[in-house]
Write an enzyme that holds these catalytic residues in place. Structure first.
Site, PDB file in Angstrom:
ATOM      1  N   GLU A 308       3.640  67.371  61.241  1.00 15.41           N
ATOM      2  CA  GLU A 308       2.566  68.311  61.534  1.00 15.41           C
ATOM      3  C   GLU A 308       3.101  69.498  62.332  1.00 15.41           C
ATOM      4  O   GLU A 308       2.687  70.645  62.139  1.00 15.41           O
ATOM      5  CB  GLU A 308       1.469  67.574  62.317  1.00 15.41           C
ATOM      6  CG  GLU A 308       0.113  68.218  62.216  1.00 15.41           C
ATOM      7  CD  GLU A 308      -1.016  67.278  62.671  1.00 15.41           C
ATOM      8  OE1 GLU A 308      -0.957  66.070  62.339  1.00 15.41           O
ATOM      9  OE2 GLU A 308      -1.915  67.748  63.353  1.00 15.41           O
ATOM     10  N   GLU A 311       4.910  71.657  59.941  1.00 10.65           N
ATOM     11  CA  GLU A 311       3.933  72.389  59.142  1.00 10.65           C
ATOM     12  C   GLU A 311       3.392  73.588  59.925  1.00 10.65           C
ATOM     13  O   GLU A 311       3.231  74.686  59.379  1.00 10.65           O
ATOM     14  CB  GLU A 311       2.778  71.449  58.760  1.00 10.65           C
ATOM     15  CG  GLU A 311       1.750  72.097  57.847  1.00 10.65           C
ATOM     16  CD  GLU A 311       0.547  71.182  57.584  1.00 10.65           C
ATOM     17  OE1 GLU A 311       0.620  69.988  57.913  1.00 10.65           O
ATOM     18  OE2 GLU A 311      -0.452  71.690  57.061  1.00 10.65           O
ATOM     19  N   CYS A 335      -5.392  63.604  62.231  1.00  6.89           N
ATOM     20  CA  CYS A 335      -5.226  62.164  62.501  1.00  6.89           C
ATOM     21  C   CYS A 335      -6.528  61.406  62.533  1.00  6.89           C
ATOM     22  O   CYS A 335      -6.552  60.211  62.315  1.00  6.89           O
ATOM     23  CB  CYS A 335      -4.546  61.910  63.835  1.00  6.89           C
ATOM     24  SG  CYS A 335      -3.456  63.176  64.364  1.00  6.89           S
ATOM     25  N   SER A 355      -4.222  70.165  58.758  1.00  6.52           N
ATOM     26  CA  SER A 355      -2.848  69.797  58.425  1.00  6.52           C
ATOM     27  C   SER A 355      -2.850  68.851  57.236  1.00  6.52           C
ATOM     28  O   SER A 355      -3.666  67.938  57.159  1.00  6.52           O
ATOM     29  CB  SER A 355      -2.210  69.103  59.627  1.00  6.52           C
ATOM     30  OG  SER A 355      -1.033  68.442  59.207  1.00  6.52           O
ATOM     31  N   LYS A 394     -11.237  54.404  60.176  1.00 11.21           N
ATOM     32  CA  LYS A 394      -9.960  54.050  59.547  1.00 11.21           C
ATOM     33  C   LYS A 394     -10.178  53.095  58.374  1.00 11.21           C
ATOM     34  O   LYS A 394      -9.385  53.033  57.456  1.00 11.21           O
ATOM     35  CB  LYS A 394      -9.032  53.409  60.574  1.00 11.21           C
ATOM     36  CG  LYS A 394      -8.495  54.382  61.614  1.00 11.21           C
ATOM     37  CD  LYS A 394      -7.364  55.222  61.059  1.00 11.21           C
ATOM     38  CE  LYS A 394      -6.943  56.311  62.043  1.00 11.21           C
ATOM     39  NZ  LYS A 394      -6.085  57.328  61.409  1.00 11.21           N
ATOM     40  N   GLU A 397     -10.910  55.362  55.679  1.00 15.43           N
ATOM     41  CA  GLU A 397      -9.729  56.151  55.332  1.00 15.43           C
ATOM     42  C   GLU A 397      -8.779  55.380  54.420  1.00 15.43           C
ATOM     43  O   GLU A 397      -8.279  55.913  53.426  1.00 15.43           O
ATOM     44  CB  GLU A 397      -8.985  56.568  56.606  1.00 15.43           C
ATOM     45  CG  GLU A 397      -7.834  57.539  56.345  1.00 15.43           C
ATOM     46  CD  GLU A 397      -7.002  57.832  57.590  1.00 15.43           C
ATOM     47  OE1 GLU A 397      -6.851  56.929  58.438  1.00 15.43           O
ATOM     48  OE2 GLU A 397      -6.504  58.966  57.714  1.00 15.43           O
ATOM     49  N   GLU A 402      -7.297  58.569  47.215  1.00 17.14           N
ATOM     50  CA  GLU A 402      -6.006  59.291  47.169  1.00 17.14           C
ATOM     51  C   GLU A 402      -4.916  58.585  47.978  1.00 17.14           C
ATOM     52  O   GLU A 402      -3.747  58.945  47.895  1.00 17.14           O
ATOM     53  CB  GLU A 402      -6.175  60.741  47.640  1.00 17.14           C
ATOM     54  CG  GLU A 402      -6.618  60.938  49.079  1.00 17.14           C
ATOM     55  CD  GLU A 402      -8.134  61.017  49.266  1.00 17.14           C
ATOM     56  OE1 GLU A 402      -8.864  60.457  48.409  1.00 17.14           O
ATOM     57  OE2 GLU A 402      -8.582  61.605  50.255  1.00 17.14           O
ATOM     58  N   CYS A 565      -9.248  58.483  70.521  1.00 17.87           N
ATOM     59  CA  CYS A 565      -9.225  57.173  69.865  1.00 17.87           C
ATOM     60  C   CYS A 565      -9.568  56.040  70.817  1.00 17.87           C
ATOM     61  O   CYS A 565     -10.132  55.029  70.412  1.00 17.87           O
ATOM     62  CB  CYS A 565      -7.849  56.905  69.278  1.00 17.87           C
ATOM     63  SG  CYS A 565      -7.338  58.196  68.155  1.00 17.87           S
TER      64      CYS A 565
END
Lengths: 638, 157, 398
Positions: A308, A311, A335, A355, A394, A397, A402, A565
């Site tokens: 990241e 990037e 994240c 990102s 999560k 996710e 994908e 988190c």
């Protein structure tokens, strides 16, 4: 900046407008009150509930939650105020003049008992078959008030079907007590707005738009509602049965990665106060349960910083040096899967700012079933990859279509802190007494930078520790005492920091293919911001839309959950600002104790680039495995 | 819903928003306007209102389900609301109710097949001195007898 | 529909010409308007009976750039219809009372919250407001008084009894569910849009129009010491002449029954579904704050009526009309209704009915707003006052 829509919540659910005096010492700012015949002095504007709490007088509550605006609807916290015909909800009553209060008079006790009896009469479910058994506020109230029978009856059949459509959050309205904490969490705290009261009178219940399943509305899966639900009406979608099955299957190689936040909070499930890190103990327990390998998600957090961060450098270089106008800046972190779903729904036009780096969980998933499988000679089809996360989102996710870049489902199950604690208990293990052990190779122990991902501002701090060193060549500890980048820490909802780059150093080897030198950054000021809780994210997004100061930022960290988190929807219940601060303390203390505290100094990460991701950060291989794309979802509910 | 219908509904809602304003406080008048014209507030209409007022769709749904006169399921062209509160009840509401049900061939809470009439009960209409009473759309009728009630219903289009 | 008042008393229906109150108010000034109101000892006509002058003085004293005058025309209490008659037949009294209110407290905006069931009168009311604007009784510099601007809009309810509770009404105006707020803070400080707001009943404003015109002392000479002026009673049920009556406070139930020509009366429900059921033995009781304070709903039941059936009708009403936010009201009313049904079927124990009565007592003091605080009233008073009929005449004992 567009004002936070404070008018959003019904007035009845908001706090009072009476301002508390700045100092409680000024003359006239204190009020003398009498509680149960004892005299106290409290600051003007204190609620009766706060006043009692400050003076060690217990008042039961149910709809009240420190994180949320006042509702005053459950009527459990009633007290008697002399001179008033009716009892008063102590959570909602601000003291503005001298009062005489009785907290346990006969009519108060009878009223509370009646309220509890009424709630129990409509609460379907038996405690022993409930995920919240022994951690349920309704159960505690029943115990506190000595309920030994159902005075006004008890429902014998469920009235509502459980909504288990979501990968993350399950709703069982049979257990709902209509405290509206989830509504206030969803609408006020998170500004997502999926849950509200629907219907009227006795038909009132909590619902979604048109009563659609949670999976079909714009839920971001943050699970903050679960953390604030007093009963088992809201719970996470628990995969532990499937995980047990995998563990019991000798043909399966079951690995678990553990995120930084669960280890800082799991002690709470074992009667330890908040703020104890049990990293080493948890590693041992996980092996005892039967996981074949225990890995540290911090490893891919370090990797995330490399990817990241790179990037960001590429974006800045293209925008500032090559003059590419369409480069999206500021870059947003990716994240937090709650945040990602939030922006997909609410600001899809800004997705190119996010990102493309996957979250640490998903990076790890992709590596386990490729590099690790190759290295260890295991058929990835036989690997079951579990992720211990503080997070409800999560779970969603890892089920995104994908997320299969390894050729398999990269991460099979997202497991929450609460669910793991349950598995540990079921295994007959008392976690705090476990001996401490390390993480398994080839990923090993990670850096402190990866660890602090668990706290709001942690991703930013980790990124800065690396960027400062790679760009300026100056050791970060020479700029910030003990490497602690204090300006980005804390719990302020939105934080903003500027870092002037006065001098630049040589370009390190790993970045040489990308930039010729750092001269273009000399004299520049790096502007960064941090938001936690999607209500705060919304404020920043609206500011960016309006071309405000945040639109000039280079890099912004967004976390869906308040506190980051460590306050995630999979963490131990209850939650409060105090608890979240203790967890943060545990994380920062552990970071300070680690030998390696910068992502770019993580030897295992550098090995990975040498060994596997051979064309470096943001190279071809990493793009295939470690980067992803997003879906503009919008708000329309079909 | 057809695209054309959606567009015209959007336009209509925009006009209501222009008329009453974009504040949350305009929510009820806007919903009342939609209800009046369409005899219900469709899921599309609710989301349009939410979008234009910058509130969440579930908040609109929450308000719609709270108020008896706002509905999210299609109603008939005429809504008949017979008062069920005590004095109307004492003076023959039951006979009127039965007569209407027989005549229309539907029960309370239902809509005739031709979508002409939806039959509902209402709580006190404020006509206690002249009960039984009923509202037909926004018109009130009092001193009802079964015969008189049917006569009123027969005139509906 | 008929709207003729059955008896016009000496106060509300005394002589009045349009514009009287506003003219008088601007000529005597704000302070004196509030003074006359205080002298009148007027108490709110919605039912709760809070002194109107205190409400207005608090709103007047609150510092704010904006204030509101709200007329509560969400007349939903079963058995009440006086506001319907006032609004249709005497709108000048109501609207001018609001204008005077705006003048006294320093508000520029008035809102009438008209129950959705009364939509049929919307057009005529709006036409009337337009006429007032033409006569400069509304608008800018009213009657030439510089800086005295005030206008009135009408907002419709949508079928929710609870919106008659003033904070639920405000929530509804703000576009929310009609869920009552926590109090304090009170609307006089934190009302509509967080601004100081006075919410008064239709009849209160009508009374104000007369008080300002004729003086507080004139008003307080009517009625009794604690209950000054007169009261509009909405009389329905078993009597020959149901309708709206203006009677002086202090009238006994017996006197009232005679006036409305009721015969063989066994019970009178005073104050609507949320009021009290008075049995024959107590018909000498007085209507007034000294004894039976009320918003004016009088429902007469003769010997042929089944009081358990009456009670059931009331409880069904509350189960539907509770807003559903607070526990005692949302669930409590259902438990009380279930209790009535148990009695109806003969499947009860006295032990349980007594438990429900205790629950009713709790609801009175623990519900969040007036709805849940008063909904147990009929349960408690009907079961107490008609226990012979309900439990001992064979019906409840089967």
């Amino acid at each position: 900046m567009k004002e936070n829509k404070e008018t959003r919540a019904p007035e009845s659910q908001k706090g009072h407008t009476i301002e508390k005096p700045k100092s409680s010492e000024g003359i006239g700012s204190m009020v003398s009150i009498e509680i149960n015949g004892n005299k106290f002095s409290v600051p003007l504007g204190t609620t009766i509930l706060e006043a009692c709490k400050q003076n060690q007088i217990h008042i039961p509550t149910l709809c009240h939650h420190d994180d949320l605006c006042i509702a005053g609807v459950c009527r459990v916290c009633l007290v008697e105020v002399e001179g008033m015909r009716t009892l008063q909800a102590s959570c909602a009553y601000s003291i503005t003049h001298s009062l005489k209060i009785h907290t346990t008079s006969p009519q108060v006790r009878r009223a509370r008992r009646h309220v509890i009896d009424l709630l129990l009469s409509e609460h379907y479910g038996e405690c022993y078959s409930c995920v919240r058994n022994n951690n349920c506020e309704l159960q505690s109230l029943a115990k506190e008030y000595g309920v030994d029978k159902f005075t006004f009856g008890h429902v014998s059949e469920p009235l509502f079907e459980e909504d288990n459509s979501s990968y993350s959050v399950i709703r069982d309205m049979n257990k709902c007590v209509l405290c509206k904490r989830c509504v206030r969490t969803c609408i006020d705290l998170q500004e997502v707005g999926v849950l509200e009261s629907i219907n009227r009178g006795h038909e009132t219940r909590i619902g979604t738009f048109l009563d659609k399943p949670l999976a079909d509305v714009i839920c971001i899966n943050c699970g903050q509602c679960i953390n604030r639900c007093p009963t088992g009406a809201l719970k996470a979608n628990d995969p532990s049965d499937e995980i047990w099955q995998a563990i019991d299957d000798p043909t399966k190689h079951v690995v678990i990665q553990t995120a930084p936040s669960p280890r800082a909070a799991i002690g709470e499930e074992f009667e330890l106060g908040p703020g104890h890190s049990l990293t080493g103990q948890m590693n041992t327990a996980l092996r005892r349960i039967g996981f074949n390998k225990v890995f540290d998600t911090n490893f891919t957090a370090d990797l995330t910083i490399m990817e990241e961060g790179t990037e960001l450098i590429i974006r800045l270089y293209k925008a500032l040096v090559e003059g590419e106008k369409q480069i999206a800046l500021p870059q947003f972190t990716s994240c937090s899967p709650g945040w990602v779903k939030y922006i997909e729904h609410f600001y899809p036009e800004y997705l190119d700012h996010v990102s493309s780096a996957k979250s640490p969980q998903q990076m790890f998933g992709a590596l386990i079933k490729t590099w690790y499988a190759q290295k260890e000679g295991i058929d990835p089809a036989n690997i079951v990859s579990v992720a211990l996360m503080p997070c409800a989102a999560k779970k969603y996710e890892c089920n995104r279509p994908e997320m299969v870049d390894s050729g398999y489902k990269d991460v099979d199950y997202g497991l929450t802190t609460r669910e793991l604690a349950q598995m540990i208990k079921e295994s007959g293990i008392y976690l705090p007494e476990m001996e401490k052990t390390h993480f398994d190779d080839p990923f090993g122990d990670a850096s402190g930078a990866g660890l602090i991902f668990g706290a709001t501002g942690g991703v930013m701090e980790a990124a800065l520790r690396t960027i400062i060193e790679l760009v300026t060549g100056v050791k970060v500890e020479n700029v910030f005492e003990n490497m602690n980048i204090v300006p980005v820490r804390g719990f302020e909802g939105i934080r903003y920091a500027e870092l002037p780059i006065e001098k630049v150093g040589p370009v390190p080897e790993i970045l040489k293919p990308l930039v010729p030198n750092w001269d273009w950054l000399k004299g520049a000021t790096l502007k960064v911001a941090i938001a936690h809780g999607t209500a705060n994210a919304k404020k920043i997004m609206e500011d960016i839309k309006a071309g405000g100061k945040f639109s000039e930022c280079h890099f912004i960290e967004f976390m869906a959950c308040p506190g980051g988190c460590l306050g995630g929807g999979g963490q131990p219940i209850p939650t409060s600002q105090e608890i979240r601060a203790k967890r943060a303390e545990a994380i920062y203390n552990e970071d300070a104790s680690l030998p390696i505290r910068k992502s770019h100094e993580n030897k295992h990460v550098l090995d990975l680039y040498n060994d596997f991701l051979t064309d470096g950060p943001c190279g071809h291989i990493s793009h295939k495995l470690l980067h992803t794309h997003y879906t503009p979802r919008g708000k329309y509910i079909a | 819903m057809l695209v054309m219908e959606k567009n015209s509904l959007s336009e209509e809602i925009s006009k209501l928003v222009d008329l009453y304003g974009k504040d949350r406080s305009s929510l009820l008048p806007i919903l009342q306007g939609i209800e009046k014209n369409h005899k219900y507030i469709s899921d599309f209409a609710q989301q349009e209102v939410a979008r234009l007022l910058d509130i969440h769709p579930v908040e609109v749904y929450s308000v719609v389900t709270f108020y008896s006169f706002l509905t999210h399921k299609p109603m008939g062209r005429n809504v008949v609301r017979l008062c069920q509160t005590i004095t109307c009840d004492m003076f023959g509401k039951e006979a009127v109710a039965k007569a209407i049900e027989r005549e229309l061939g539907i029960k309370f809470g239902e809509t005739t097949k031709d979508k002409k009439v939806t039959l509902e009960y209402a709580n006190c209409l404020g006509m206690c001195d002249q009960g039984p009473a009923m509202l037909v759309n926004d018109q009130v009728y009092s001193h009802l007898t079964p015969e008189k009630a049917i006569e009123i219903l027969e005139k509906l289009k | 529909m008929e709207n003729k008042v059955k008896r016009e008393g000496a106060v509300i229906f005394s002589d009045y010409t349009r514009g009287d109150a506003v003219k008088k108010a601007v000529s005597i000034g704000r302070e004196d308007v509030l003074f006359e109101l205080k002298e009148s000892k007027l108490r709110g006509r919605g039912g709760a009976g809070f002194p109107t002058s205190i409400k207005w003085m608090l709103t007047a004293a609150a510092k704010s750039d904006k204030k509101y005058v709200i007329c509560n025309a969400d007349e939903g209490e079963p058995g009440t219809f006086k506001d319907r008659v006032l609004l249709l037949e005497y709108p000048e009294l109501v609207f001018e009372g609001m204008v005077v209110g705006g003048y006294a407290i320093g508000a520029k905006e008035g809102i009438v919250y008209l129950r959705g069931e009364y939509e049929y009168m919307l057009k005529s009311l709006q036409d009337y407001l337009e006429e007032m604007r033409k006569d400069n009784l509304l608008g800018k510099d009213i009657l030439g008084k510089k800086g005295f601007d005030f206008d009135i809009i009408i907002r419709l309810g949508s079928g929710a009894y609870v919106c008659g509770e003033e904070t639920a009404l405000i929530e509804s105006l703000e576009g929310h569910r009609g869920e009552a707020r926590n109090r304090p803070p009170f609307p006089v400080n934190t009302g509509l849009n967080g601004k100081p707001t006075t919410v008064n009943n239709v009849e209160t404003f009508a009374s104000v129009a007369h008080i300002v015109t004729k003086g507080g002392a004139w008003y307080s000479q009517h009625g009794t010491d604690k209950s000054t002026g007169s009261k509009l009673f909405s009389v329905s049920g078993d009597c020959k002449k149901p309708g709206v009556y203006e009677l002086p406070w202090g009238t006994t139930i017996n006197e009232l029954l005679k006036i409305v020509e009721a015969e063989n009366t066994k019970a009178v429900q005073v104050g609507g579904a949320s009021g009290l059921c008075v049995p024959k033995a107590q018909f000498d009781r007085q209507l007034g704050y000294e004894d039976l304070g009320t918003g004016g709903s009088i429902m007469v039941f003769n010997e042929s009526r089944d009081m358990l059936h009456v009670l059931k009708n009331f409880m069904e009403f509350f189960v539907e009309e509770s807003c559903g936010q607070c526990t005692p009201c949302r669930i409590g009313n259902v438990k009380l209704l279930e209790g009535v049904e148990m009695i109806e079927k003969g499947e009860y124990t006295f032990n349980y009915i007594n438990k429900l009565k205790e629950l009713g007592e709790t609801m009175r003091i623990s519900s969040k707003c007036g709805l849940g605080q008063s909904s147990p009233n009929p349960f408690i008073s009907i079961l107490e006052n008609f226990k012979e009929e309900i439990f001992n005449n064979g019906k409840g004992g089967k």
